[in-house]
Scaffold this motif. Sequence first.
Motif: not given
Length: 107
Positions: A55-57, A62-65
Amino acid sequence: MAGLSALPPPAAEAQPGFFARRWRGRLALRALLWPEMLGWGTAVNLAFSGAALALLAAGVGAGWAVSLHFAPLPWNLFLVACVWRHPQAGSGSRGLGLAWLTLMLVL
């Protein structure tokens, strides 16, 4: 009086469920530690951490990751609590559970 035979069995005679067997110590400590916690628990944590990195990539927030990374935390806490309260648990198995939990939080 004929209707009394149709009553369900008392709760004490019912087979405990998935969570209850672990919580009440009815699963062998060895089975709880190795395949459950160290095997499946580690695999689930690695899968969620990998998905969080993906997800970050992909540029998702970032909150979801971070949320995805910590999603298995309730399960991890449950497993460590089950090991901790198991009647056969000694300091070695309790220490292993806490070390595993710490590693899974960082990983």
